[in-house]
Design an enzyme around this catalytic site. Sequence first.
Site, mmCIF file in Angstrom:
data_model
loop_
_atom_site.group_PDB
_atom_site.id
_atom_site.type_symbol
_atom_site.label_atom_id
_atom_site.label_comp_id
_atom_site.label_asym_id
_atom_site.label_seq_id
_atom_site.Cartn_x
_atom_site.Cartn_y
_atom_site.Cartn_z
ATOM 1 N N HIS A 1 0.776 4.144 -2.815
ATOM 2 C CA HIS A 1 0.536 5.550 -2.471
ATOM 3 C C HIS A 1 1.709 6.429 -2.869
ATOM 4 O O HIS A 1 1.530 7.593 -3.239
ATOM 5 C CB HIS A 1 0.260 5.689 -0.973
ATOM 6 C CG HIS A 1 -1.106 5.249 -0.579
ATOM 7 N ND1 HIS A 1 -1.785 5.759 0.516
ATOM 8 C CD2 HIS A 1 -1.962 4.341 -1.131
ATOM 9 C CE1 HIS A 1 -2.967 5.188 0.615
ATOM 10 N NE2 HIS A 1 -3.087 4.315 -0.359
ATOM 11 N N HIS B 1 -5.747 -6.202 -2.331
ATOM 12 C CA HIS B 1 -6.639 -6.199 -1.166
ATOM 13 C C HIS B 1 -6.899 -7.603 -0.631
ATOM 14 O O HIS B 1 -7.510 -7.757 0.420
ATOM 15 C CB HIS B 1 -7.968 -5.521 -1.523
ATOM 16 C CG HIS B 1 -7.867 -4.028 -1.633
ATOM 17 N ND1 HIS B 1 -8.913 -3.229 -2.036
ATOM 18 C CD2 HIS B 1 -6.830 -3.189 -1.389
ATOM 19 C CE1 HIS B 1 -8.523 -1.955 -2.043
ATOM 20 N NE2 HIS B 1 -7.267 -1.917 -1.651
ATOM 21 N N ARG C 1 0.843 -1.205 0.000
ATOM 22 C CA ARG C 1 0.000 0.000 0.000
ATOM 23 C C ARG C 1 0.876 1.252 0.000
ATOM 24 O O ARG C 1 0.589 2.227 -0.701
ATOM 25 C CB ARG C 1 -0.912 -0.019 1.227
ATOM 26 C CG ARG C 1 -1.870 1.165 1.299
ATOM 27 C CD ARG C 1 -2.840 1.006 2.464
ATOM 28 N NE ARG C 1 -3.706 2.174 2.576
ATOM 29 C CZ ARG C 1 -3.874 2.872 3.686
ATOM 30 N NH1 ARG C 1 -3.251 2.516 4.805
ATOM 31 N NH2 ARG C 1 -4.677 3.912 3.716
ATOM 32 N N ASN D 1 -3.119 8.778 3.738
ATOM 33 C CA ASN D 1 -1.870 8.260 4.301
ATOM 34 C C ASN D 1 -1.834 8.234 5.824
ATOM 35 O O ASN D 1 -0.858 7.752 6.414
ATOM 36 C CB ASN D 1 -0.685 9.080 3.787
ATOM 37 C CG ASN D 1 -0.439 8.872 2.307
ATOM 38 O OD1 ASN D 1 -0.718 7.803 1.772
ATOM 39 N ND2 ASN D 1 0.068 9.903 1.635
#
Length: 326
Positions: free
Chosen positions: A65, A191, A61, A93
């Site tokens: 990001h 996910h 993740r 975040n």
Amino acid sequence: MRGKYFIGIIILGLSIFLHSTEAHLQLGFYSKSCPKAEKIVNDYVKEHIPNAPSLAATLIRMHFHDCFVRGCDASVLLNSTSNNTAEKEAPPNQTLRGFDFIDRIKSLLEAECPGIVSCADIITLASRDAIVTTGGPFWKVPTGRRDGTVSIRQEATNNIPAPTSNFSTLQTLFANQGLDLKELVLLSGAHTIGISHCSSFSNRLYNFTGVGDQDPALDKKYAANLKANKCKTPTDNTTKVEMDPGSRKTFDLSYYTLLLKRRGLFQSDAALTTNSVTKSYVQQLLQGPVSNFFAEFATAMEKMGRINVKTGSDGEIRKQCAVVNS
């Protein structure tokens, strides 16, 4: 005529020189400058991820990001300063973890070969190695990224898809990074090992349109179970929920199976079934063996890892990942 020929030779020679000095990502970039670099990252990941497998989802993740804001340049790691609020403070975040994990790897690399390995490459390598350690796919990671020196909160807010994103928003934000609909579906597959706080989706349970209603796109039995056993109040900000219940430690196709059962946790998950193209990709993945998913996910990750990278003399090699060099 001879003068023009001479000038042409000079221009050609200059272009060859510029091309030869322009750095690009390449496999084994540190093979001479820091031969043990990739092994140091891999060894640290293999030692610690088995004790904290949820970190694998955290690291991938973080990589995602980072790449969606100014490219894969570790700008997500930078701390805010007295005159700038950094990406870390942006809503997408604020639940990121793993910064200390990256810092510890950086310390090991600085001890081995100071000022050589970028924080951007550490994120990319560590996220790949963490997925592999949990039984997920391997993908090639060419290295040579350099670290950015700019990190702006609003850019993260604007560019990182939110859990509440609809299909149109997802399509736009991914297209902005050069990623297509198939890659949207594949990268969402991460996910399968993720967890989330109730606050990221509680509106689907308690106040979807602002009148105390539930998202009709969410399976009723699944919603009832979440309300009864997990997110018991609309204001729960601490409880964590598996994004792929019963399979969150296994990198597999279960996430996609849940999507078709209307049990995707986020609106952004459910959105993948609202478009005929992305829904078709989901169905195709489920019709094939998991090895197909692994191979295609790996290809998508390789592409994401190249988004707007800084190489050559662009950016810097940070001594500490949280601050720019003085």
